[in-house]
Design a protein around this motif. Sequence first.
Motif, PDB file in Angstrom:
ATOM      1  N   LEU A 126       0.842  -1.197   0.000  1.00 46.87           N
ATOM      2  CA  LEU A 126       0.000   0.000   0.000  1.00 46.87           C
ATOM      3  C   LEU A 126       0.874   1.243   0.000  1.00 46.87           C
ATOM      4  CD1 LEU A 126      -2.574  -1.052   2.770  1.00 46.87           C
ATOM      5  CD2 LEU A 126      -2.956  -1.085   0.290  1.00 46.87           C
ATOM      6  N   ALA A 127       0.447   2.258  -0.732  1.00 48.96           N
ATOM      7  CA  ALA A 127       1.128   3.554  -0.734  1.00 48.96           C
ATOM      8  C   ALA A 127       0.150   4.612  -0.239  1.00 48.96           C
ATOM      9  CB  ALA A 127       1.624   3.899  -2.132  1.00 48.96           C
ATOM     10  N   PHE A 128       0.612   5.448   0.674  1.00 46.18           N
ATOM     11  CA  PHE A 128      -0.208   6.503   1.270  1.00 46.18           C
ATOM     12  C   PHE A 128       0.375   7.852   0.822  1.00 46.18           C
ATOM     13  CE2 PHE A 128      -0.697   2.788   3.817  1.00 46.18           C
ATOM     14  CZ  PHE A 128      -1.977   2.819   4.349  1.00 46.18           C
ATOM     15  N   ASP A 129      -0.381   8.550   0.006  1.00 43.43           N
ATOM     16  CA  ASP A 129       0.047   9.855  -0.497  1.00 43.43           C
ATOM     17  C   ASP A 129      -0.851  10.923   0.120  1.00 43.43           C
ATOM     18  OD1 ASP A 129       1.055  12.002  -1.893  1.00 43.43           O
ATOM     19  OD2 ASP A 129       0.215  11.413  -3.829  1.00 43.43           O
ATOM     20  N   ALA A 130      -0.483  11.352   1.335  1.00 44.20           N
ATOM     21  CA  ALA A 130      -1.254  12.349   2.075  1.00 44.20           C
ATOM     22  C   ALA A 130      -2.711  11.920   2.244  1.00 44.20           C
ATOM     23  CB  ALA A 130      -1.173  13.710   1.390  1.00 44.20           C
ATOM     24  N   VAL A 131      -2.913  10.682   2.673  1.00 48.33           N
ATOM     25  CA  VAL A 131      -4.265  10.146   2.875  1.00 48.33           C
ATOM     26  C   VAL A 131      -4.883  10.812   4.101  1.00 48.33           C
ATOM     27  CG1 VAL A 131      -5.606   8.081   3.395  1.00 48.33           C
ATOM     28  CG2 VAL A 131      -3.665   7.954   1.809  1.00 48.33           C
ATOM     29  N   PRO A 132      -6.053  11.422   3.968  1.00 50.26           N
ATOM     30  CA  PRO A 132      -6.658  12.132   5.104  1.00 50.26           C
ATOM     31  C   PRO A 132      -7.310  11.187   6.108  1.00 50.26           C
ATOM     32  CG  PRO A 132      -8.092  12.271   3.190  1.00 50.26           C
ATOM     33  CD  PRO A 132      -6.851  11.566   2.728  1.00 50.26           C
ATOM     34  N   VAL A 133      -7.024  11.412   7.385  1.00 48.81           N
ATOM     35  CA  VAL A 133      -7.701  10.713   8.481  1.00 48.81           C
ATOM     36  C   VAL A 133      -7.974  11.735   9.583  1.00 48.81           C
ATOM     37  CG1 VAL A 133      -6.789   8.396   8.064  1.00 48.81           C
ATOM     38  CG2 VAL A 133      -5.468  10.007   9.436  1.00 48.81           C
ATOM     39  N   SER A 134      -8.961  11.434  10.400  1.00 51.91           N
ATOM     40  CA  SER A 134      -9.338  12.377  11.461  1.00 51.91           C
ATOM     41  C   SER A 134      -9.474  11.657  12.789  1.00 51.91           C
ATOM     42  CB  SER A 134     -10.681  13.045  11.114  1.00 51.91           C
ATOM     43  OG  SER A 134     -11.749  12.131  11.336  1.00 51.91           O
ATOM     44  N   ALA A 135      -9.858  12.383  13.802  1.00 51.74           N
ATOM     45  CA  ALA A 135     -10.086  11.793  15.119  1.00 51.74           C
ATOM     46  C   ALA A 135     -11.159  10.713  15.059  1.00 51.74           C
ATOM     47  CB  ALA A 135     -10.491  12.879  16.108  1.00 51.74           C
ATOM     48  N   ASP A 136     -12.083  10.844  14.126  1.00 44.58           N
ATOM     49  CA  ASP A 136     -13.133   9.843  13.980  1.00 44.58           C
ATOM     50  C   ASP A 136     -12.596   8.503  13.475  1.00 44.58           C
ATOM     51  OD1 ASP A 136     -15.008  11.657  14.800  1.00 44.58           O
ATOM     52  OD2 ASP A 136     -15.585  12.259  12.768  1.00 44.58           O
ATOM     53  N   ASP A 137     -11.379   8.497  12.936  1.00 48.48           N
ATOM     54  CA  ASP A 137     -10.780   7.271  12.402  1.00 48.48           C
ATOM     55  C   ASP A 137      -9.826   6.595  13.376  1.00 48.48           C
ATOM     56  OD1 ASP A 137     -12.002   7.611   9.798  1.00 48.48           O
ATOM     57  OD2 ASP A 137     -10.550   9.225   9.455  1.00 48.48           O
ATOM     58  N   VAL A 138      -9.546   7.227  14.503  1.00 48.03           N
ATOM     59  CA  VAL A 138      -8.598   6.657  15.461  1.00 48.03           C
ATOM     60  C   VAL A 138      -9.211   5.438  16.149  1.00 48.03           C
ATOM     61  CG1 VAL A 138      -7.358   7.074  17.626  1.00 48.03           C
ATOM     62  CG2 VAL A 138      -7.413   8.842  15.854  1.00 48.03           C
ATOM     63  N   LEU A 139      -8.413   4.384  16.269  1.00 47.91           N
ATOM     64  CA  LEU A 139      -8.801   3.191  17.014  1.00 47.91           C
ATOM     65  C   LEU A 139      -8.062   3.223  18.352  1.00 47.91           C
ATOM     66  CD1 LEU A 139      -8.595   0.551  14.132  1.00 47.91           C
ATOM     67  CD2 LEU A 139     -10.676   1.325  15.283  1.00 47.91           C
ATOM     68  N   GLY A 140      -8.789   3.332  19.434  1.00 44.33           N
ATOM     69  CA  GLY A 140      -8.158   3.467  20.739  1.00 44.33           C
ATOM     70  C   GLY A 140      -7.793   4.914  21.005  1.00 44.33           C
ATOM     71  N   GLU A 141      -6.545   5.149  21.404  1.00 42.97           N
ATOM     72  CA  GLU A 141      -6.095   6.493  21.746  1.00 42.97           C
ATOM     73  C   GLU A 141      -4.908   6.895  20.875  1.00 42.97           C
ATOM     74  OE1 GLU A 141      -5.680   7.228  26.049  1.00 42.97           O
ATOM     75  OE2 GLU A 141      -6.342   5.151  26.301  1.00 42.97           O
ATOM     76  N   VAL A 142      -4.765   8.180  20.661  1.00 37.34           N
ATOM     77  CA  VAL A 142      -3.626   8.700  19.914  1.00 37.34           C
ATOM     78  C   VAL A 142      -2.337   8.342  20.660  1.00 37.34           C
ATOM     79  CG1 VAL A 142      -2.481  10.801  19.074  1.00 37.34           C
ATOM     80  CG2 VAL A 142      -4.979  10.565  18.913  1.00 37.34           C
ATOM     81  N   ASP A 143      -1.340   7.907  19.915  1.00 44.59           N
ATOM     82  CA  ASP A 143      -0.024   7.496  20.431  1.00 44.59           C
ATOM     83  C   ASP A 143      -0.073   6.211  21.250  1.00 44.59           C
ATOM     84  OD1 ASP A 143       1.337   9.524  19.185  1.00 44.59           O
ATOM     85  OD2 ASP A 143       1.556  10.774  20.964  1.00 44.59           O
ATOM     86  N   ARG A 144      -1.216   5.540  21.288  1.00 44.63           N
ATOM     87  CA  ARG A 144      -1.331   4.265  22.016  1.00 44.63           C
ATOM     88  C   ARG A 144      -1.643   3.113  21.063  1.00 44.63           C
ATOM     89  NH1 ARG A 144      -2.105   5.105  27.562  1.00 44.63           N
ATOM     90  NH2 ARG A 144      -1.021   7.026  28.127  1.00 44.63           N
ATOM     91  N   GLY A 145      -1.332   3.285  19.799  1.00 47.58           N
ATOM     92  CA  GLY A 145      -1.660   2.259  18.814  1.00 47.58           C
ATOM     93  C   GLY A 145      -0.848   0.989  18.946  1.00 47.58           C
ATOM     94  N   PHE A 146       0.347   1.105  19.539  1.00 43.23           N
ATOM     95  CA  PHE A 146       1.164  -0.091  19.717  1.00 43.23           C
ATOM     96  C   PHE A 146       0.437  -1.092  20.614  1.00 43.23           C
ATOM     97  CE2 PHE A 146       4.894  -2.495  21.314  1.00 43.23           C
ATOM     98  CZ  PHE A 146       5.456  -2.830  20.092  1.00 43.23           C
ATOM     99  N   ARG A 147      -0.304  -0.588  21.603  1.00 38.56           N
ATOM    100  CA  ARG A 147      -1.096  -1.475  22.455  1.00 38.56           C
ATOM    101  C   ARG A 147      -2.176  -2.190  21.643  1.00 38.56           C
ATOM    102  NH1 ARG A 147      -2.346   1.983  28.003  1.00 38.56           N
ATOM    103  NH2 ARG A 147      -0.157   2.344  28.633  1.00 38.56           N
ATOM    104  N   VAL A 148      -2.759  -1.472  20.699  1.00 28.16           N
ATOM    105  CA  VAL A 148      -3.770  -2.078  19.832  1.00 28.16           C
ATOM    106  C   VAL A 148      -3.157  -3.212  19.025  1.00 28.16           C
ATOM    107  CG1 VAL A 148      -5.377  -1.660  17.932  1.00 28.16           C
ATOM    108  CG2 VAL A 148      -5.064   0.087  19.709  1.00 28.16           C
TER     109      VAL A 148
END
Length: 407
Positions: free
Chosen positions: A234-256
Amino acid sequence: MPAFSLEPSQTAHCAELRALAEERLCPLAEKGEPGRVNRPLVAELGRLGLLERLFTSGALDLCLMRESLAQACTEAETALALQGLGAHPVHAHGTPAQRERWLPAVSEGSAVAAFALSEPGAGSDAAALGLRAEGEADAAWQGAAGAPPGREPVVSADSSAQPVAVPDGSSRWRLTGEKCWISNAPEADFYTVFARTTPGAGARGVTAFLVPADRPGLTGTALDMLSPHPIGALAFDAVPVSADDVLGEVDRGFRVAMGTLNLFRPSVGAFAVGMAQAALDATLAHTARRDAFGGKLRDLQSVAHTVAEMALRTDAARLMVYAAATAYDEGAPDVPKRAAMAKLLATETAQYVVDTAVQLHGARALQCGHLLEHLYREVRAPRIYEGASEVQRGIIAKELYAELEVS
């Protein structure tokens, strides 16, 4: 429940699953194209209620499903597992809106999920992710440019997908970088994507995002791999995401990510055990009927002892898988160690058993279309994905020394 003993109802259900796989799933698997998502097969898994059980059952039940399906139809097993791997973070960490949008479709087999963790420079070292999630201060987004030359846009099969809508003032990022060796890519309908939101923070600066496949700037290519299931980049070229797309908490994705892997690593072991059992069963049948040196192959002591070793290792791996799954279901503190042990032993065992089965069958096992030729291609990858064997050894050692310090 003791880890070494299954209830009669569980044993009966495993037999039922193997029969269902042979009767209803194998014919669909045979019609599929290697390296492509087999949507009719995924839909049938949904109709049989197996995909829904990914979200209602525990780790042991997941292992029993994967082992049973692997014995009869590895393609069905893999399709089931990939749905679970990609969608479990949504089930465990998603918002009500995220779960409502995607989990029913995953359960019925109409939406295909993918788990996008690995990168060209960060496979087993998940904390070294380079996919950047760069924050935006502007209130309005600009659509990302079209697909770069040489790449095809990732198009969702879900025609009801809505355009991205972001409330003013909410957090927003753009994803830039690559993912590689992603199962179900580039054909999935959505991806659980892990990206770096805080540079230089290691595992503590990673965030998990739910990214629908039709987001602007997201493109992908299929990879031609040894294993027959779909894998892509997959290639991501400035793909937009928002707070509504976060799974869990910001900066805590490693736990996920690690929480998902702790659940699925024992079941990777179950997949391996299922393949080992299939190879063992084929070897027993072959050596019992094959004439050689004035008798049957099984009459040769070297063959009989080899078959006994195959059975011994397979059962030992099965017990460790069940023990790790039971520990997960009971909330035991040593799940990371047990999960790593189960995956390591089972995948290495399956490699040995399948390879030995090929040796005892001789040249016929190398013919395209033979069960063992198929298993030989399938069995190699599990020793690498979801953490290579060397990574599992590192986890085990780390956990052992941590226990020593506590005591």
